[in-house]
Scaffold this active site. Structure first.
Site, PDB file in Angstrom:
ATOM      1  N   ASP A 225      57.878  22.309  12.624  1.00 53.12           N
ATOM      2  CA  ASP A 225      57.990  22.927  11.308  1.00 53.12           C
ATOM      3  C   ASP A 225      59.480  22.949  10.975  1.00 53.12           C
ATOM      4  OD1 ASP A 225      57.635  24.189   8.893  1.00 53.12           O
ATOM      5  OD2 ASP A 225      56.337  25.773   9.671  1.00 53.12           O
TER       6      ASP A 225
HETATM    7  C1  BGC Z   1      56.553  25.652   6.129  1.00 52.94           C
HETATM    8  C2  BGC Z   1      55.740  24.381   6.238  1.00 52.94           C
HETATM    9  C3  BGC Z   1      56.284  23.340   5.298  1.00 52.94           C
HETATM   10  C4  BGC Z   1      57.755  23.114   5.622  1.00 52.94           C
HETATM   11  C5  BGC Z   1      58.433  22.096   4.727  1.00 52.94           C
HETATM   12  C6  BGC Z   1      58.026  25.387   6.282  1.00 52.94           C
HETATM   13  O1  BGC Z   1      58.749  26.534   5.972  1.00 52.94           O
HETATM   14  O2  BGC Z   1      56.124  26.566   7.113  1.00 52.94           O
HETATM   15  O3  BGC Z   1      54.396  24.642   5.935  1.00 52.94           O
HETATM   16  O4  BGC Z   1      55.548  22.162   5.402  1.00 52.94           O
HETATM   17  O5  BGC Z   1      58.445  24.338   5.476  1.00 52.94           O
HETATM   18  O6  BGC Z   1      58.625  22.617   3.469  1.00 52.94           O
END
Ligand code: BGC
Length: 752
Positions: A225
């Site tokens: 993530d």
């Molecule tokens: C979120 C993800 C997301 C990623 C990219 C993170 O903060 O938890 O779900 O895909 O950011 O934006």
């Protein structure tokens, strides 16, 4: 091309992003840089030249209903179709991977991100998540199954440890992920921010390699993530292939240095680089599969259809709905004109257009439609302002045949990044409802919310539509359902409790000092409310229709694969076409392990014309009946007579049938801690022990005199560990004899 064609630095460079959304290219070898973007319910592609922090606006894309809505359809075909449309938009925009779906379990109604997740049940999450992945990936682009794993709250998400016992971890929190991986092989799996039992998921070899790859056969890339990497050098050998976003080259250098210095085995880097190369290859092969321009109207129409299938009719006393088109209506509530249609955070889509319920109601109505906001969505409103808005709303309601009241949660109350603190609707909205009810009993409440809200008014309002967050076409879909153009067919994939304090994780949600104890164990969602025999506002699986359905007697039989085939005839007994979500729950009364009173194992969404009858076949997979056995660390299907319930909701069981299933054998070695009862049941040791029993009983007789005559001595004595027999047998049994018996028994025990 494989990692063998790359230099050490080139390989290391592939293990992290080039920018916020791009992977690195290797120009020397013609390896292109591919782009990944959010997701999940639309494409959030930042315009070229946008900021590099990923915060700026994105190109317009169709905003489909977020998971909370789409999941309520319980419809595999629909979810796959929406997935295909998302894949088309992803392909047209030349993006390689859409970052979704999110299949985390809704452990508590308070999780700020529940709108992005499908259910409190792993079968619903897994089956629908797999359909989503198949749909998107059918268009030559990839998905990212997230957030792996046990990421069930937003509070402290970057470091909090989800402290979960093995059974709930496997049976509830990982089961949905497993289903999606095994059935749909997402191109990427996104590890979460949090820790599980103290270990960051981004550096957990058990999670990322043993479970995900060795057990489930995952073949794709594990991506972090955004910003989830804690210790990159621990993550790489654990199986975390790709760090996002860019670390500015810092971690690539660390990795290359560690390989040169001999502290990191190069084979781990090769593996990660090969997986990333494979991802880029798949992206190249799929690139250009769909050419633009986007069919904006067609996709908006699909968004409307999906939204109509997401709205749950919770209550419809006296058949107030559907509304007559010529009824004199008062539409009240700010959400009718300022739709709340998606959640805040990384999944925020810039929609191609946006329907307002008020306009769409006026477009379908032939009678007069008055409107008053009734309350303000602003964070601060004075008592005078609130009072004036309320009065205006009440005046409109007084003059109308029916008041349609749009209530819900303002956007600031639920978002990625933080959790809610209660499940109540704002007080000014509840006050408006009370005031309206006092002048007009014909009230329809339409809710807009990403997480469940308490419905203290449910008994006093004749009709309630749970409209969740419905995406850009939600306004039109709401009008469709209000006027009966669409017959509602969605059902709850999560329980609506009466009070937050009734909910399973109430006592330890959020946790202390970055540790969240999953104290409710297996009893998540309806499993908890059923086991505690709690009343709920609306149970899991509930949802009404404008027609009615009757169920015939179910039959169940084990097929050649060991799965249970359940059959039931469902009849549309009302006057209009509709869909029924048929659910199958199982239980095992004789189980040796703790179990919920009933667990969902299969479901189907069935379309039936008025008066039509159809036999529906639902498959309960044998694997889904298994529990995680902590003695042998594997799935075990218990044998016995399973109760199979065919149901319209978890609390509306229509037909029950029993089926006998042969179980797996769990051959455990005999030890000094094995009980007398276990030893007597052992095929080899049992008969020998039986012989020694008489002698032992002399001594046990003395003990028995201390208990009531009718005490259950079999249970009492049966629970004695055999290693204690020498002490309790008055010298007639020696430890040598016990150890000899154990050796004899284990000589014949097959390997686990
Ligand atoms: C979120 C993800 C997301 C990623 C990219 C993170 O903060 O938890 O779900 O895909 O950011 O934006």
């Amino acid at each position: 091309m494989t990692s063998a064609d790359l230099t050490l630095d080139e390989k290391a460079s592939l293990t992290s992003g080039a920018t916020f959304w791009h992977l690195k290219a290797v120009e020397r070898l013609g390896i292109p840089s591919v782009m990944v973007t959010d997701g999940p319910h639309g494409l959030r592609k930042q315009a070229e030249g946008g900021d590099h922090l990923g915060l700026g606006g994105s190109v317009p894309a169709t905003c489909y209903p977020p998971a909370v809505g789409l999941g309520s359809s319980w419809d595999v075909e629909l979810v796959e179709r929406v997935g295909r449309a998302l894949g088309v938009e992803t392909s047209i925009e030349n993006v390689a991977v859409l970052l979704g779906p999110g299949v985390n379990i809704k452990r508590s109604p308070l999780c700020g991100r529940n709108f992005e997740y499908l259910s409190e049940d792993p079968i619903v999450s897994g089956v629908l998540g797999a359909a989503f992945v198949k749909g998107v990936q059918s268009q030559g682009v990839g998905t990212s199954l997230k957030h792996f794993a046990a990421n069930n709250q937003e509070h402290d998400r970057m470091r909090s440890s989800s402290d979960v016992d093995p059974r709930p971890l496997r049976e509830i929190y990982l089961r949905g992920f497993q289903r999606v991986v095994e059935e749909a092989q997402p191109w990427t799996v996104m590890c979460s921010y949090n820790r599980i039992n103290g270990v960051y998921t981004s550096e957990d070899p058990w999670l990322l390699t043993r479970v995900l790859r060795d057990e489930w056969g995952y073949e794709g890339v594990v991506v972090s993530d955004w910003g989830a990497v804690n210790d990159r050098l621990a993550g790489l050998p654990a199986g975390m292939d790709l760090e996002m976003p860019s670390s500015g080259g810092h971690h690539d250098r660390l990795i290359a240095e560690a390989v040169r210095g001999g502290t990191l085995d190069e084979k781990h880097l090769d593996l990660a680089a090969d997986r990333v190369l494979d991802l880029i290859r798949k992206a190249q092969a799929g690139a250009g599969a769909v050419q633009g321009p986007l069919d904006i109207d067609g996709h908006h129409a699909l968004a409307r259809e999906a939204a109509g299938r997401s709205i749950v009719l919770l209550r419809n006393e006296g058949g107030l709905l559907p509304l007559r088109k010529d009824a004199k209506l008062a539409v009240l509530g700010a959400f009718a004109a300022q739709p709340r249609y998606q959640g805040a955070g990384s999944s925020l889509i810039n929609p191609t257009r946006l329907d307002k319920a008020l306009d769409e109601i006026r477009a379908l109505a032939t009678g007069e439609v008055a409107y008053a906001p009734g309350f303000s969505l602003a964070a601060r409103t004075t008592a005078e302002e609130a009072g004036a808005l309320r009065e205006e709303g009440v005046a409109a309601a007084r003059d109308a045949e029916v008041a349609v009241l749009f209530l819900g949660l303002p956007a600031r109350l639920e978002s990625e990044g933080y959790d809610r603190t209660d499940i109540d609707l704002p007080a000014d909205q509840l006050a408006l409802l009370d005031a309206v009810l006092a002048v007009n009993p014909n009230v329809v409440v339409v809710l807009s919310n990403g997480g469940v809200v308490a419905l203290p008014f449910a008994d006093r309002v004749p009709a309630v539509l749970e409209g969740w967050l419905l995406g850009q076409a939600g306004g039109g879909a709401t009008a469709d359902v209000l006027f009966g153009e669409v017959n509602p067919s969605a059902k709850l994939t999560e329980t609506i409790p009466l009070r937050l304090a009734d909910s399973p994780a109430y006592l330890d949600f959020g946790g202390d000092f970055s540790h969240v104890r999953y104290g409710e164990g297996l009893f998540v969602g309806y499993r908890w409310y059923d086991a505690r025999r709690l009343q709920v506002a609306y149970p899991f699986g509930h949802g009404l229709s404008y027609t009615t359905f009757a169920y015939g007697d179910a039959t169940a039989a084990v097929n050649a694969d060991g799965d249970i085939e359940v059959r039931a005839t469902v009849t549309n007994t009302g006057g209009r076409a509709g869909r029924e979500v048929v659910q199958v729950y199982t239980s095992l009364g004789t189980s040796l392990v703790q179990r919920a009173p009933r667990e969902l194992k299969a479901f189907a969404s069935v379309a039936l014309e008025a008066g039509e009858s159809r036999e529906v076949t639902l498959l309960v997979r044998r694997a889904d009946l298994a529990y995680w056995d902590i003695r042998v660390d594997r799935w075990v299907v218990e044998g016995g007579g399973y109760t199979v319930e065919v149901a319209a909701s978890s609390r509306d069981i229509r037909s029950t049938v029993e089926v006998e299933l042969a179980g797996d054998t769990v051959a455990l070695p005999l030890t000094r801690s094995s009980t007398l009862a276990e030893t007597l049941a052992h095929p080899v040791a049992g008969p020998v022990m039986q012989g020694a029993l008489a002698e032992m009983m002399g001594q046990v007789g003395d003990i028995a005199s201390a208990f009531p005559e009718d005490a259950d001595m079999d249970q009492l004595i049966g629970s004695l560990p055999i290693g204690r027999a020498p002490l309790l047998s008055g010298g007639s049994v020696s430890m040598e004899m016990i150890d000899g018996l154990i050796a004899l028994a284990n000589a014949g025990t097959p390997e686990q």
